[in-house]
Scaffold this motif. Structure first.
Motif, mmCIF file in Angstrom:
data_model
loop_
_atom_site.group_PDB
_atom_site.id
_atom_site.type_symbol
_atom_site.label_atom_id
_atom_site.label_comp_id
_atom_site.label_asym_id
_atom_site.label_seq_id
_atom_site.Cartn_x
_atom_site.Cartn_y
_atom_site.Cartn_z
ATOM 1 N N ALA A 34 26.316 7.984 -52.591
ATOM 2 C CA ALA A 34 25.680 6.875 -51.806
ATOM 3 C C ALA A 34 25.073 7.283 -50.300
ATOM 4 O O ALA A 34 23.998 6.691 -50.300
ATOM 5 C CB ALA A 34 26.897 5.863 -51.267
ATOM 6 N N ALA A 35 25.640 8.286 -49.674
ATOM 7 C CA ALA A 35 24.928 8.839 -48.320
ATOM 8 C C ALA A 35 24.062 10.204 -48.747
ATOM 9 O O ALA A 35 23.416 10.634 -47.762
ATOM 10 C CB ALA A 35 26.230 9.290 -47.589
ATOM 11 N N GLY A 36 23.702 10.422 -49.878
ATOM 12 C CA GLY A 36 22.962 11.299 -50.188
ATOM 13 C C GLY A 36 23.377 12.782 -49.961
ATOM 14 O O GLY A 36 22.512 13.680 -49.816
ATOM 15 N N GLY A 37 24.579 12.970 -49.992
ATOM 16 C CA GLY A 37 25.079 14.371 -49.828
ATOM 17 C C GLY A 37 25.460 14.961 -51.296
ATOM 18 O O GLY A 37 26.075 16.005 -51.125
ATOM 19 N N ALA A 38 25.319 14.173 -52.273
ATOM 20 C CA ALA A 38 25.795 14.770 -53.696
ATOM 21 C C ALA A 38 24.770 15.902 -53.986
ATOM 22 O O ALA A 38 23.886 16.493 -53.505
ATOM 23 C CB ALA A 38 25.627 13.992 -54.578
ATOM 24 N N PRO A 39 25.532 16.905 -54.770
ATOM 25 C CA PRO A 39 25.159 17.962 -55.095
ATOM 26 C C PRO A 39 23.911 17.827 -56.128
ATOM 27 O O PRO A 39 23.492 16.788 -56.442
ATOM 28 C CB PRO A 39 26.123 19.046 -56.054
ATOM 29 C CG PRO A 39 27.359 18.288 -55.416
ATOM 30 C CD PRO A 39 27.108 17.018 -55.070
ATOM 31 N N ASP A 40 22.877 18.970 -56.121
ATOM 32 C CA ASP A 40 21.645 18.790 -56.874
ATOM 33 C C ASP A 40 22.195 18.081 -58.549
ATOM 34 O O ASP A 40 23.245 18.712 -59.138
ATOM 35 C CB ASP A 40 20.939 20.084 -57.238
ATOM 36 C CG ASP A 40 19.650 19.992 -57.759
ATOM 37 O OD1 ASP A 40 19.380 19.049 -58.713
ATOM 38 O OD2 ASP A 40 18.682 20.487 -57.089
ATOM 39 N N THR A 271 20.701 2.216 -44.460
ATOM 40 C CA THR A 271 20.910 3.435 -45.243
ATOM 41 C C THR A 271 21.914 3.382 -45.984
ATOM 42 O O THR A 271 23.132 3.054 -45.470
ATOM 43 C CB THR A 271 20.323 4.687 -44.689
ATOM 44 O OG1 THR A 271 21.358 4.958 -43.894
ATOM 45 C CG2 THR A 271 19.003 4.573 -43.978
ATOM 46 N N GLY A 272 22.349 4.478 -47.022
ATOM 47 C CA GLY A 272 23.526 4.673 -47.593
ATOM 48 C C GLY A 272 24.504 5.460 -46.616
ATOM 49 O O GLY A 272 25.541 4.947 -46.576
ATOM 50 N N TYR A 273 24.096 6.197 -45.970
ATOM 51 C CA TYR A 273 24.719 6.934 -44.769
ATOM 52 C C TYR A 273 25.325 5.757 -43.725
ATOM 53 O O TYR A 273 26.572 5.725 -43.584
ATOM 54 C CB TYR A 273 23.991 7.809 -43.842
ATOM 55 C CG TYR A 273 24.533 8.724 -43.029
ATOM 56 C CD1 TYR A 273 24.935 9.970 -43.452
ATOM 57 C CD2 TYR A 273 24.989 8.156 -41.618
ATOM 58 C CE1 TYR A 273 25.779 10.955 -42.241
ATOM 59 C CE2 TYR A 273 25.427 8.841 -40.489
ATOM 60 C CZ TYR A 273 25.802 10.171 -41.076
ATOM 61 O OH TYR A 273 26.680 11.242 -40.148
ATOM 62 N N GLY A 274 24.374 4.729 -43.255
ATOM 63 C CA GLY A 274 24.969 3.615 -42.442
ATOM 64 C C GLY A 274 25.932 2.718 -43.197
ATOM 65 O O GLY A 274 26.963 2.318 -42.580
ATOM 66 N N ALA A 275 25.776 2.708 -44.569
ATOM 67 C CA ALA A 275 26.939 1.971 -45.210
ATOM 68 C C ALA A 275 28.139 2.542 -45.121
ATOM 69 O O ALA A 275 29.216 1.933 -44.968
ATOM 70 C CB ALA A 275 26.423 1.802 -46.822
ATOM 71 N N LEU A 276 28.170 3.483 -45.468
ATOM 72 C CA LEU A 276 29.586 4.453 -45.129
ATOM 73 C C LEU A 276 30.034 4.560 -43.637
ATOM 74 O O LEU A 276 31.321 4.356 -43.639
ATOM 75 C CB LEU A 276 29.504 6.093 -45.584
ATOM 76 C CG LEU A 276 29.341 6.299 -47.093
ATOM 77 C CD1 LEU A 276 29.334 7.671 -47.413
ATOM 78 C CD2 LEU A 276 30.084 5.680 -48.029
ATOM 79 N N ALA A 328 35.231 9.896 -44.401
ATOM 80 C CA ALA A 328 34.608 10.688 -43.323
ATOM 81 C C ALA A 328 34.154 11.988 -43.803
ATOM 82 O O ALA A 328 33.288 12.794 -43.155
ATOM 83 C CB ALA A 328 36.022 11.027 -42.357
ATOM 84 N N LEU A 329 34.964 12.668 -44.832
ATOM 85 C CA LEU A 329 34.440 13.835 -45.416
ATOM 86 C C LEU A 329 32.956 13.751 -46.048
ATOM 87 O O LEU A 329 32.014 14.624 -45.792
ATOM 88 C CB LEU A 329 35.297 14.338 -46.422
ATOM 89 C CG LEU A 329 36.809 14.807 -45.716
ATOM 90 C CD1 LEU A 329 37.737 15.349 -47.203
ATOM 91 C CD2 LEU A 329 36.638 16.032 -44.778
ATOM 92 N N ALA A 330 32.779 12.641 -46.443
ATOM 93 C CA ALA A 330 31.547 12.357 -47.273
ATOM 94 C C ALA A 330 30.266 12.351 -46.211
ATOM 95 O O ALA A 330 29.380 12.802 -46.303
ATOM 96 C CB ALA A 330 31.425 11.110 -48.020
ATOM 97 N N LEU A 331 30.609 11.611 -44.905
ATOM 98 C CA LEU A 331 29.834 11.481 -44.064
ATOM 99 C C LEU A 331 29.488 12.887 -43.412
ATOM 100 O O LEU A 331 28.229 13.130 -43.112
ATOM 101 C CB LEU A 331 30.293 10.574 -42.786
ATOM 102 C CG LEU A 331 30.233 9.089 -43.071
ATOM 103 C CD1 LEU A 331 31.051 8.464 -41.846
ATOM 104 C CD2 LEU A 331 28.818 8.623 -43.084
ATOM 105 N N ALA A 332 30.454 13.883 -43.206
ATOM 106 C CA ALA A 332 30.210 14.806 -42.833
ATOM 107 C C ALA A 332 29.492 16.023 -43.467
ATOM 108 O O ALA A 332 28.672 16.820 -42.926
ATOM 109 C CB ALA A 332 31.659 15.700 -42.205
ATOM 110 N N ALA A 333 29.444 15.711 -44.812
ATOM 111 C CA ALA A 333 28.818 16.309 -45.810
ATOM 112 C C ALA A 333 27.327 15.887 -46.094
ATOM 113 O O ALA A 333 26.923 16.673 -46.925
ATOM 114 C CB ALA A 333 29.620 16.623 -47.319
#
Length: 445
Positions: A34-40, A271-276, A328-333
């Motif tokens: 959701a936040a755009g931090g997922a691997p390729d 954004t997805g980041y903001g949703a988290l 929180a870990l997803a946000l940091a990554a």
């Protein structure tokens, strides 16, 4: 007494813990997407899907282990220290702290290996000692990993032999230092003097959150009923209020600093980041309400001898807290939304048309110079004589050749290396002998 998570009544505690672990992993994966931090999404890219997804999972394991370590030590040192030696509940907590700390140390070591593997795009088994040495000796993230392994390992060994309050307090301080080390040494914000406030704020946030979650978890596992609960629970309630206020204030300040103030924060909410970010804030609000209910209703009943409602509420709180940790870990990554204030606040004076921060930040590791297939990316100024890390993620060998002859470094394709910055302050233009299009400026000051 076995601790059951909500919805697992009548089931084995192991089933409940397995469901909780699966839920946290699924939440972390979904939040990263959701936040755009997922691997390729391309399984052939980089070091492979197992490494790409394994790193955030190992980070989650390490964070939960840190929570368990600090919480168990907090119970023995502060919440239930005893007057004539540690009571049985605190001694059990210390033994648990030993196990938690060893898991924490192992996760930190494995996480460092996976970080280098992802950076270079090769499987862990194919890594040589050279890039690992550079990572561990010459980058903030590598040095942080070494210190965390050492400090957590020390706690893991010593806690099993600990039997007194002074020793428990000392180990709690050591564990707290292991929490703060990655905040102080990792990432570009940790290296910039003007980001001291951001680093301090994040340190307060991490320590307060870990003590809050870990303290309740330890209380629920090691002192859920009887006289021990009646002594430790009120103490934890007072500590939890302080931690709640610290986490709330530091979290709001950290988000504002990262996103560029209130305007940037409001812009990020779509954004997805903001949703988290909103989900994390909502979880924190619910935890604050549950804490108030504890103080008004469940603690008086616990003092009167009825701890059933306290345990139910506490179990629900722990689940929600751990879910917030995963968010929180997803946000940091995950990368902040485009245009966030952190990039604009860089102290670098970039070359014309250059984005000094573009592409250099790889989660917990920030490199001084990133080389991709198109150009150099310089993160920011460096101190005279400092070690400058260079990651060549391109398919070609390049050189970093200073126009004034102060440095000339050959960087093979797909390698991580370092070189000493010039001792003379000022601007040092450099280029690559392999292509005149590769040129930038290293600022030394």
């Amino acid at each position: 007494m076995p601790v059951r998570t909500p919805g697992t009544r009548g089931r084995s505690p192991r089933v409940g813990f397995a469901l909780l672990a699966a839920g946290l992993i699924a939440l972390l994966a979904g939040a990263l997407v959701a936040a755009g931090g997922a691997p390729d999404a391309d399984p052939s890219a980089g070091a492979g899907a197992l490494v790409e997804w394994g790193q955030p999972l190992v980070t989650l394991v390490g964070r939960v282990a840190a929570v368990g370590t600090v919480g168990s030590l907090l119970l023995a040192a502060v919440l239930l220290p005893g007057r004539d030696g540690l009571p049985a509940e605190s001694l059990r907590a210390l033994r648990a702290a030993s196990s938690w700390a060893l898991v924490w140390a192992a996760a930190a070591a494995l996480g460092a290996l996976l970080t280098v593997s992802r950076l270079l795009g090769v499987a862990p088994a194919a890594l040589t000692w050279a890039p690992l040495r550079v990572f561990l000796e010459d980058t903030g993230a590598g040095r942080a990993a070494l210190l965390v392994v050492a400090l957590a390992g020390l706690v893991g060994v010593a806690a099993r032999r600990c039997a007194g309050v002074p020793a428990a307090v000392s180990l709690l301080l050591v564990a707290g230092a292991a929490l703060v080390v990655p905040v102080a040494l990792s990432g570009h914000s940790a290296a910039a003097e003007d980001h001291l406030l951001a680093v301090t704020t994040l340190g307060v946030h991490v320590v307060a959150a870990t003590a809050w979650v870990g303290g309740l978890l330890a209380l629920l596992v090691h002192a859920p009923h009887g006289a021990a609960a009646r002594v430790a629970a009120p103490r934890f309630s007072r500590l939890a209020l302080v931690c709640f206020l610290a986490v709330s204030a530091s979290g709001a300040l950290a988000a504002g600093l990262l996103l560029g103030g209130s305007a940037g924060t409001l812009a990020a909410l779509g954004t997805g980041y903001g949703a988290l970010l909103l989900a994390k804030a909502a979880g924190l609000t619910v935890l604050g309400v549950l804490g108030a209910l504890h103080r008004r209703h469940t603690l008086p009943r616990l003092h009167a001898g009825d701890g059933r409602e306290f345990r139910r509420f506490a179990a629900g709180e722990v689940v929600l807290m751990l879910a917030t940790v995963a968010l929180a870990l997803a946000l940091a990554a995950s990368p902040p939304p485009a245009g966030a204030g952190h990039a604009a606040a860089s102290t670098a004076a970039p070359a014309a048309g250059a984005d000094p921060m573009a592409g250099h930040d790889h989660g917990e590791l920030s490199v001084g110079v990133l080389v991709d297939d198109a150009r150099f990316h310089v993160a920011g100024p460096v101190a005279p004589g400092a070690r400058v890390s260079v990651l060549n993620s391109s398919a070609s060998e390049v050189t970093l050749t200073a126009a004034d002859g102060s440095f000339d470094v050959v960087v093979p394709a797909g390698t991580l290396t370092t070189f000493p910055a010039p001792a003379e302050p000022g601007a040092h233009p450099f280029s690559s002998r392999h292509s005149p299009a590769f040129a930038d400026v290293l600022l030394v000051r």
